[in-house]
Design a protein around this motif. Structure first.
Motif, PDB file in Angstrom:
ATOM      1  N   VAL A   1       5.670   1.460  -0.717  1.00 57.44           N
ATOM      2  CA  VAL A   1       5.753   0.484   0.370  1.00 57.44           C
ATOM      3  C   VAL A   1       7.121   0.613   1.031  1.00 57.44           C
ATOM      4  O   VAL A   1       8.150   0.643   0.348  1.00 57.44           O
ATOM      5  CB  VAL A   1       5.561  -0.957  -0.163  1.00 57.44           C
TER       6      VAL A   1
ATOM      7  N   PRO B   1       0.652   6.315  -5.659  1.00 52.72           N
ATOM      8  CA  PRO B   1       0.522   4.975  -5.089  1.00 52.72           C
ATOM      9  C   PRO B   1       1.493   4.024  -5.764  1.00 52.72           C
ATOM     10  O   PRO B   1       1.899   4.264  -6.887  1.00 52.72           O
ATOM     11  CB  PRO B   1      -0.925   4.598  -5.390  1.00 52.72           C
ATOM     12  N   THR B   2       1.865   3.026  -5.205  1.00 57.28           N
ATOM     13  CA  THR B   2       1.614   2.418  -3.921  1.00 57.28           C
ATOM     14  C   THR B   2       2.955   2.248  -3.215  1.00 57.28           C
ATOM     15  O   THR B   2       3.520   1.170  -3.212  1.00 57.28           O
ATOM     16  CB  THR B   2       0.975   1.035  -4.092  1.00 57.28           C
TER      17      THR B   2
ATOM     18  N   ASN C   1       5.482   3.764   4.424  1.00 58.49           N
ATOM     19  CA  ASN C   1       4.430   3.511   3.442  1.00 58.49           C
ATOM     20  C   ASN C   1       3.855   4.841   2.964  1.00 58.49           C
ATOM     21  O   ASN C   1       3.856   5.829   3.706  1.00 58.49           O
ATOM     22  CB  ASN C   1       3.320   2.651   4.051  1.00 58.49           C
TER      23      ASN C   1
ATOM     24  N   GLN D   1       2.948  -2.377 -11.222  1.00 57.04           N
ATOM     25  CA  GLN D   1       1.542  -2.801 -11.273  1.00 57.04           C
ATOM     26  C   GLN D   1       1.064  -3.030 -12.703  1.00 57.04           C
ATOM     27  O   GLN D   1      -0.080  -2.729 -13.051  1.00 57.04           O
ATOM     28  CB  GLN D   1       0.658  -1.780 -10.555  1.00 57.04           C
TER      29      GLN D   1
ATOM     30  N   VAL E   1       3.600   5.540 -10.725  1.00 56.35           N
ATOM     31  CA  VAL E   1       3.358   4.683  -9.558  1.00 56.35           C
ATOM     32  C   VAL E   1       4.637   4.650  -8.738  1.00 56.35           C
ATOM     33  O   VAL E   1       5.725   4.894  -9.259  1.00 56.35           O
ATOM     34  CB  VAL E   1       2.944   3.241  -9.953  1.00 56.35           C
ATOM     35  N   ASN E   2       4.502   4.354  -7.454  1.00 55.33           N
ATOM     36  CA  ASN E   2       5.659   4.230  -6.557  1.00 55.33           C
ATOM     37  C   ASN E   2       6.647   5.377  -6.731  1.00 55.33           C
ATOM     38  O   ASN E   2       7.846   5.166  -6.890  1.00 55.33           O
ATOM     39  CB  ASN E   2       6.361   2.880  -6.771  1.00 55.33           C
TER      40      ASN E   2
ATOM     41  N   GLU F   1       0.855   6.013   2.547  1.00 52.98           N
ATOM     42  CA  GLU F   1      -0.234   6.628   3.313  1.00 52.98           C
ATOM     43  C   GLU F   1       0.240   7.237   4.633  1.00 52.98           C
ATOM     44  O   GLU F   1      -0.487   8.001   5.266  1.00 52.98           O
ATOM     45  CB  GLU F   1      -1.365   5.622   3.565  1.00 52.98           C
TER      46      GLU F   1
END
Length: 200
Positions: A140, A137-138, A163, A29, A108-109, A165
């Motif tokens: 996937v 986050p994030t 994912n 990101q 991140v990730n 969440e």
């Protein structure tokens, strides 16, 4: 990049470079090449597989001198990771993740795992939900995800099975991250052909 074949290194073509930059942008990101300046040039080294490196202009000039002498570097600059023909197109290195997280000042990730979950991971096992302390986050499903210890060190990279969440909804024994590479590989005889470095 150990190999029985001759390693060939070259400046990254624009189309491949654009794809690598795009993958890095999605994963971290941020504009990774801009963040890691002066390491702004992409170098590819290929033999049995293709690996990517970020190098500076100064280092590129040195490499060009090696090329003119009929030699190739074994590796150079910041190791980005291994390229693949299918998704995920780039398996990023733990070295790259550490450099980016250090400059960003955040993760991140990534998942942070307990010591009891980290030990099996360092022996090539997957990360189970029971050992996940925190998810950044994030994440996937199907994408590269970094595995951190409680000390913040990047111990490996894997592929998310869900994912971010949705991690809380999993059973304790379900896999969150499938191990692709962990730093324990080096201790398990990684420079010998006992075990593949990347499991994808």
């Amino acid at each position: 990049m150990p190999s029985k074949e001759v390693v060939r290194c070259f400046e990254c073509p624009e189309d491949i470079g654009g794809r690598i930059r795009s993958e890095l942008q999605l994963l971290f990101q941020v504009d990774v090449v801009g963040l890691l300046n002066p390491y702004s040039r992409l170098l590819l080294c290929t033999a049995l597989f293709t690996e990517a490196y970020l190098i500076s202009d100064e280092l590129l000039n040195t490499i060009k001198k090696l090329w003119s002498a009929g030699r190739n570097p074994y590796s150079a600059g910041i190791y980005l990771g291994r390229l693949r023909k299918r998704k995920p197109y780039l398996i990023p290195s733990t070295i790259l993740a550490s450099a980016v997280f250090s400059r960003l000042g955040r993760y991140v990730n990534s998942v942070v795992v307990s010591d009891s979950g980290l030990k099996p991971f360092l022996y090539g096992r997957d990360v189970l939900k029971t050992s996940v302390i925190k998810a950044y986050p994030t994440i996937v499903k199907g994408s590269p995800t970094f595995v951190l210890g409680i000390d913040g060190y990047v111990y490996g990279v894997g592929i998310a099975t869900t994912n971010g969440e949705d991690i809380g909804r999993l059973d304790e024994s379900e896999v969150v991250v499938k191990n692709v590479f962990d730093v324990g590989w080096y201790l398990r005889g990684g420079t010998q052909p006992k075990e593949k470095k990347f499991k994808v």
